[in-house]
Design an enzyme around this catalytic site. Structure first.
Site, short mmCIF file in Angstrom:
data_model
loop_
_atom_site.label_atom_id
_atom_site.label_comp_id
_atom_site.label_asym_id
_atom_site.label_seq_id
_atom_site.Cartn_x
_atom_site.Cartn_y
_atom_site.Cartn_z
N TRP A 1 0.81 -1.22 0.00
CA TRP A 1 0.00 0.00 0.00
C TRP A 1 0.84 1.26 0.00
O TRP A 1 0.48 2.26 -0.64
CB TRP A 1 -0.98 -0.03 1.17
CG TRP A 1 -2.01 -1.09 1.00
CD1 TRP A 1 -2.15 -2.24 1.71
CD2 TRP A 1 -3.02 -1.13 -0.01
NE1 TRP A 1 -3.19 -2.99 1.23
CE2 TRP A 1 -3.75 -2.33 0.17
CE3 TRP A 1 -3.39 -0.27 -1.04
CZ2 TRP A 1 -4.83 -2.69 -0.64
CZ3 TRP A 1 -4.47 -0.63 -1.86
CH2 TRP A 1 -5.17 -1.82 -1.64
N ASP B 1 -0.86 6.40 7.09
CA ASP B 1 -1.98 5.60 6.61
C ASP B 1 -2.23 4.53 7.66
O ASP B 1 -1.49 3.55 7.77
CB ASP B 1 -1.63 4.97 5.26
CG ASP B 1 -2.72 4.00 4.77
OD1 ASP B 1 -3.73 3.82 5.46
OD2 ASP B 1 -2.54 3.43 3.67
N LYS C 1 -12.16 -1.61 8.13
CA LYS C 1 -11.38 -2.61 8.87
C LYS C 1 -11.83 -2.66 10.33
O LYS C 1 -12.33 -3.67 10.81
CB LYS C 1 -9.89 -2.27 8.81
CG LYS C 1 -9.37 -1.87 7.45
CD LYS C 1 -9.26 -3.01 6.48
CE LYS C 1 -8.56 -2.57 5.21
NZ LYS C 1 -8.48 -3.62 4.20
#
Length: 519
Positions: free
Chosen positions: A201, A273, A299
């Site tokens: 990511w 992040d 999440k």
């Protein structure tokens, strides 16, 4: 299988009913037919029933036993590639006997049962209640205003966010923030930024940032293209561009299983992040010099469709003039989160989730539970004598608590497929899902807040059983099978009969990785 059953029933009827009409030669013929049928199927029918692996797409084939040491290699089960379990199906077979679905998906995923029950009560009211749910509320109505303020207040309280930070509910997910961060912090597009790339990511974030700033990269990629470590503090200090507007880091790489449990501090603002680990541990906002933190909801804090952004106020006012209003932090703060129609239901769910986190005792207790859940899984892997393995070394101190990647017998495809099918038949799903990335030998157990300690027990119980049945035939393999059978693979002292082969007190022990702090 119906033929076997019919012939078996006829034999039973013959031997238990003296008034039978079947001749003796007929019985002999029937017995021979039954014996030939059983030999033909090599007893797989009964073996598969016993091991709960009877999906309709399993094909049994004959041939010479493979030249390996697995005790069940001669009973090889060939599974079609289009089997639902191998295609990432999250719906077990209709005859699954599990009391519920055990979802270990990397996200989106389920929320804790208490949260889902509260969502059902609040957001799907009975018409007789004469109230509208957040799904139907105008984003500018006083009713939704109260929901929004509740979510903001609880988020600030649960995560201990200082007053010098603003909280935004935005859209576009993580990919949207890959663009929004440099657009809001780099006014001309020529500014420099440093990106730490320690997984999939963060690598994607760099690719997007190149459109809006000039990023330099500090990467921990291995020669084979994998990521298993995080760059050292000393290396980051030496290689970081001193003219950078910010230092970017992904605190938990879901694909690679790498997590930094405490944020480092540098002289320039940190952009984080935290999509997959937000609310799983405390954040030292001031001490770590956090400038911006963003987290997708899907999440640990809600349903997909909203992204939380926390930004320090002194960084506002630096947006590139071409920044779209929907991504402009200052524009949305000035409009108090309703510059455009925000996802009202999703914001409501975030507030409910924050209430649950507070009711669990706060972030300190939540973190201890996350450590416990992940250590239970890692301990099974580490003590399996290589039957299970994970790419991130146990001494690295950056093993993820949220996502545990593991492979079976060094990536053996047949065993991996069999593992997934048996899991699927038992209601254990999400260990391999469809992703935009290349298929890996590694499965992933994601342990978000929706996964309870009991759910983890179900998974590791099956892992233990599977390893016992399929461990290598070497001396080491026999050792691990005995160890797992005895239930002592998680600690030096076996748990009692009531314990699920673990010493949970030992499982909570984790070596914390504390970065040095620049004062």
């Amino acid at each position: 299988s119906p033929l076997i059953t019919l012939r078996f029933i006829r034999l039973v009827v013959f031997f238990t009913n003296f008034d039978h009409s079947i001749s003796f030669p007929g019985i002999i013929i029937l017995s021979i037919q039954l014996l030939k049928t059983l030999i033909k199927f090599r007893l797989h029918y009964f073996y598969l029933i016993y091991t709960h692996t009877m999906p309709p797409t399993i094909h049994l084939m004959h041939g010479a036993p493979p030249a390996d040491l697995r005790p069940h290699a001669r009973d090889k089960v060939y599974i079609k590639e289009d089997h639902p379990a191998l295609q990432g199906s999250l719906t077990p077979p209709i005859d699954c006997l599990a009391p519920k679905i055990f979802n270990f998906s990397p996200g989106p995923t389920n929320l804790p049962p208490a949260v889902e029950a509260e969502i059902k009560f609040r957001c799907f009211p009975d018409p007789a209640d004469k109230r509208l749910s957040s799904i139907a509320l105008s984003h500018r109505s006083p009713e939704f205003g109260a929901i929004l303020q509740n979510a903001l207040r609880l988020t600030r309280k649960v995560m201990r966010i200082p007053e010098e930070y603003e909280i935004l509910f935005m859209q576009g997910g993580g990919h949207g923030q890959f663009a929004a961060v440099p657009m809001n912090l780099c006014s001309t597009g020529k500014e420099k930024a440093t990106y730490i790339v320690n997984g999939t990511w963060s690598a994607r974030a760099v690719d997007e940032a190149k459109k809006y700033c000039e990023p330099s990269v500090i990467s921990s990629i291995n020669d084979d293209g994998t990521y298993t470590t995080f760059p050292s503090y000393e290396r980051i200090t030496q290689e970081m561009d001193p003219e950078s507007k910010f230092l970017y880091v992904c605190s938990n790489e879901t694909v690679n299983g790498i997590e930094i449990h405490r944020l480092p501090r540098f002289d320039i603002p940190l952009v984080v992040d935290a999509s997959s680990d937000f609310t799983s541990k405390p954040i030292a906002w001031r001490e770590a010099n956090v400038g911006v933190l963003f987290a997708c909801a899907s999440k640990n804090i809600g349903h997909p469709g909203v992204t939380m952004v926390v930004i320090r106020k002194d960084l506002l006012g630096n947006a590139n003039p071409f920044t779209p209003g929907v991504f402009n932090y200052e524009t949305n703060i000035s409009a108090e989160n309703v510059w455009n129609t925000c996802p009202t239901f999703n914001v409501d769910v975030v507030g409910i989730m924050m209430e649950w986190l507070q009711g669990q005792g706060g972030i300190g207790k939540i973190e201890r539970l996350c450590i416990l859940k992940s250590n239970i899984v890692y301990n099974v892997i580490d003590e399996s004598n290589g039957f299970y393995s994970t790419p991130v070394d146990r001494e690295s101190r950056v093993r993820s608590r949220m996502n545990v990647p593991f492979c079976i017998a060094n990536g053996d495809k047949d065993l991996t497929d069999k593992f997934l099918v048996e899991c699927w038949n038992r209601g254990i799903v999400g260990l391999r899902t469809v992703t935009p990335f290349a298929k890996s030998i590694y499965l992933r157990a994601s342990l978000y807040h929706g996964v309870s300690l009991e759910d983890v027990d179900v998974l590791v119980s099956f892992m233990k059983e599977f390893a016992q049945r399929h461990s290598f035939g070497s001396a080491a393999g026999g050792s691990v099978a005995r160890s797992i059978a005895m239930g002592d693979c998680l600690s030096s002292s076996p748990a009692g009969v009531a314990g699920l082969f673990m010493n949970r007190a030992n499982a909570t022990r984790e070596v914390e990785f504390h970065w040095p702090v620049i004062r």
